[in-house]
Design a protein around this motif. Sequence first.
Motif, PDB file in Angstrom:
ATOM      1  N   GLY A  42       0.831  -1.196   0.000  1.00 61.03           N
ATOM      2  CA  GLY A  42       0.000   0.000   0.000  1.00 61.03           C
ATOM      3  C   GLY A  42       0.859   1.236   0.000  1.00 61.03           C
ATOM      4  O   GLY A  42       2.082   1.174  -0.128  1.00 61.03           O
ATOM      5  N   PHE A  43       0.225   2.357   0.112  1.00 62.91           N
ATOM      6  CA  PHE A  43       0.914   3.640   0.142  1.00 62.91           C
ATOM      7  C   PHE A  43       0.678   4.290   1.498  1.00 62.91           C
ATOM      8  O   PHE A  43      -0.447   4.331   1.981  1.00 62.91           O
ATOM      9  N   ARG A  44       1.722   4.797   2.094  1.00 62.15           N
ATOM     10  CA  ARG A  44       1.590   5.450   3.405  1.00 62.15           C
ATOM     11  C   ARG A  44       0.900   6.803   3.248  1.00 62.15           C
ATOM     12  O   ARG A  44       1.162   7.537   2.316  1.00 62.15           O
ATOM     13  N   VAL A  45       0.028   7.108   4.173  1.00 57.40           N
ATOM     14  CA  VAL A  45      -0.623   8.410   4.217  1.00 57.40           C
ATOM     15  C   VAL A  45       0.263   9.296   5.090  1.00 57.40           C
ATOM     16  O   VAL A  45       0.219   9.222   6.315  1.00 57.40           O
ATOM     17  N   LEU A  46       1.101  10.096   4.443  1.00 59.30           N
ATOM     18  CA  LEU A  46       2.084  10.907   5.161  1.00 59.30           C
ATOM     19  C   LEU A  46       1.595  12.331   5.344  1.00 59.30           C
ATOM     20  O   LEU A  46       0.896  12.873   4.498  1.00 59.30           O
ATOM     21  N   SER A  47       1.971  12.906   6.446  1.00 55.01           N
ATOM     22  CA  SER A  47       1.747  14.317   6.709  1.00 55.01           C
ATOM     23  C   SER A  47       2.908  14.798   7.575  1.00 55.01           C
ATOM     24  O   SER A  47       3.622  13.977   8.165  1.00 55.01           O
ATOM     25  N   PRO A  48       3.123  16.093   7.671  1.00 57.37           N
ATOM     26  CA  PRO A  48       4.197  16.592   8.521  1.00 57.37           C
ATOM     27  C   PRO A  48       4.029  16.216   9.997  1.00 57.37           C
ATOM     28  O   PRO A  48       4.966  16.301  10.767  1.00 57.37           O
ATOM     29  N   LYS A  49       2.822  15.774  10.372  1.00 64.63           N
ATOM     30  CA  LYS A  49       2.575  15.404  11.770  1.00 64.63           C
ATOM     31  C   LYS A  49       2.971  13.961  12.084  1.00 64.63           C
ATOM     32  O   LYS A  49       3.154  13.621  13.236  1.00 64.63           O
ATOM     33  N   ASN A  50       3.081  13.076  11.054  1.00 63.91           N
ATOM     34  CA  ASN A  50       3.428  11.698  11.357  1.00 63.91           C
ATOM     35  C   ASN A  50       4.772  11.267  10.780  1.00 63.91           C
ATOM     36  O   ASN A  50       5.091  10.095  10.717  1.00 63.91           O
ATOM     37  N   VAL A  51       5.579  12.244  10.359  1.00 66.37           N
ATOM     38  CA  VAL A  51       6.970  12.003   9.985  1.00 66.37           C
ATOM     39  C   VAL A  51       7.817  12.627  11.086  1.00 66.37           C
ATOM     40  O   VAL A  51       7.579  13.758  11.499  1.00 66.37           O
ATOM     41  N   TYR A  52       8.799  11.867  11.570  1.00 64.09           N
ATOM     42  CA  TYR A  52       9.610  12.338  12.690  1.00 64.09           C
ATOM     43  C   TYR A  52      11.066  12.474  12.293  1.00 64.09           C
ATOM     44  O   TYR A  52      11.586  11.684  11.508  1.00 64.09           O
ATOM     45  N   VAL A  53      11.721  13.496  12.833  1.00 62.77           N
ATOM     46  CA  VAL A  53      13.116  13.789  12.556  1.00 62.77           C
ATOM     47  C   VAL A  53      13.902  13.537  13.834  1.00 62.77           C
ATOM     48  O   VAL A  53      13.607  14.121  14.876  1.00 62.77           O
ATOM     49  N   GLU A  54      14.908  12.674  13.742  1.00 63.87           N
ATOM     50  CA  GLU A  54      15.721  12.338  14.901  1.00 63.87           C
ATOM     51  C   GLU A  54      17.072  13.030  14.796  1.00 63.87           C
ATOM     52  O   GLU A  54      17.793  12.854  13.824  1.00 63.87           O
ATOM     53  N   ASN A  55      17.381  13.836  15.781  1.00 68.68           N
ATOM     54  CA  ASN A  55      18.652  14.576  15.840  1.00 68.68           C
ATOM     55  C   ASN A  55      18.918  15.378  14.581  1.00 68.68           C
ATOM     56  O   ASN A  55      20.057  15.512  14.142  1.00 68.68           O
ATOM     57  N   GLY A  56      17.853  15.900  13.962  1.00 70.81           N
ATOM     58  CA  GLY A  56      18.001  16.746  12.785  1.00 70.81           C
ATOM     59  C   GLY A  56      18.433  16.011  11.528  1.00 70.81           C
ATOM     60  O   GLY A  56      18.679  16.637  10.515  1.00 70.81           O
ATOM     61  N   GLY A  57      18.508  14.663  11.573  1.00 69.59           N
ATOM     62  CA  GLY A  57      19.005  13.957  10.401  1.00 69.59           C
ATOM     63  C   GLY A  57      18.167  12.790   9.938  1.00 69.59           C
ATOM     64  O   GLY A  57      17.664  12.787   8.831  1.00 69.59           O
ATOM     65  N   HIS A  58      17.988  11.784  10.774  1.00 69.30           N
ATOM     66  CA  HIS A  58      17.284  10.559  10.377  1.00 69.30           C
ATOM     67  C   HIS A  58      15.778  10.756  10.446  1.00 69.30           C
ATOM     68  O   HIS A  58      15.257  11.164  11.471  1.00 69.30           O
ATOM     69  N   TRP A  59      15.082  10.445   9.351  1.00 66.88           N
ATOM     70  CA  TRP A  59      13.635  10.587   9.309  1.00 66.88           C
ATOM     71  C   TRP A  59      12.984   9.222   9.446  1.00 66.88           C
ATOM     72  O   TRP A  59      13.479   8.225   8.927  1.00 66.88           O
ATOM     73  N   SER A  60      11.863   9.171  10.142  1.00 67.65           N
ATOM     74  CA  SER A  60      11.114   7.931  10.296  1.00 67.65           C
ATOM     75  C   SER A  60       9.638   8.279  10.400  1.00 67.65           C
ATOM     76  O   SER A  60       9.254   9.439  10.383  1.00 67.65           O
ATOM     77  N   THR A  61       8.825   7.247  10.532  1.00 67.86           N
ATOM     78  CA  THR A  61       7.395   7.460  10.664  1.00 67.86           C
ATOM     79  C   THR A  61       6.850   6.506  11.724  1.00 67.86           C
ATOM     80  O   THR A  61       7.408   5.449  11.943  1.00 67.86           O
ATOM     81  N   ALA A  62       5.778   6.917  12.338  1.00 67.61           N
ATOM     82  CA  ALA A  62       5.182   6.106  13.413  1.00 67.61           C
ATOM     83  C   ALA A  62       3.951   5.386  12.881  1.00 67.61           C
ATOM     84  O   ALA A  62       2.836   5.703  13.245  1.00 67.61           O
TER      85      ALA A  62
END
Length: 70
Positions: A42-62
């Motif tokens: 499927g395709f992830r439903v992404l928004s700026p609220k469910n994408v997370y930035v760790e230490n200003g570099g690594h991006w992930s999603t919950a």
Amino acid sequence: MDSSKIISLEDFIRKENRYPSEEEALGWALQLCDILEDSTGGFRVLSPKNVYVENGGHWSTAHPPLTNDA
């Protein structure tokens, strides 16, 4: 306790309060592509609220919701 700092992309952008350089914007786009590539079936439903930035570099999603609608 983990010393890493994790914030939402929405808060990260608000904190930066500036337009990214062309190089930064390309890096951000590649990070989002990496998140999308992990999707299975499927395709992830992404928004700026469910994408997370760790230490200003690594991006992930919950675990955002998935849709079959491309």
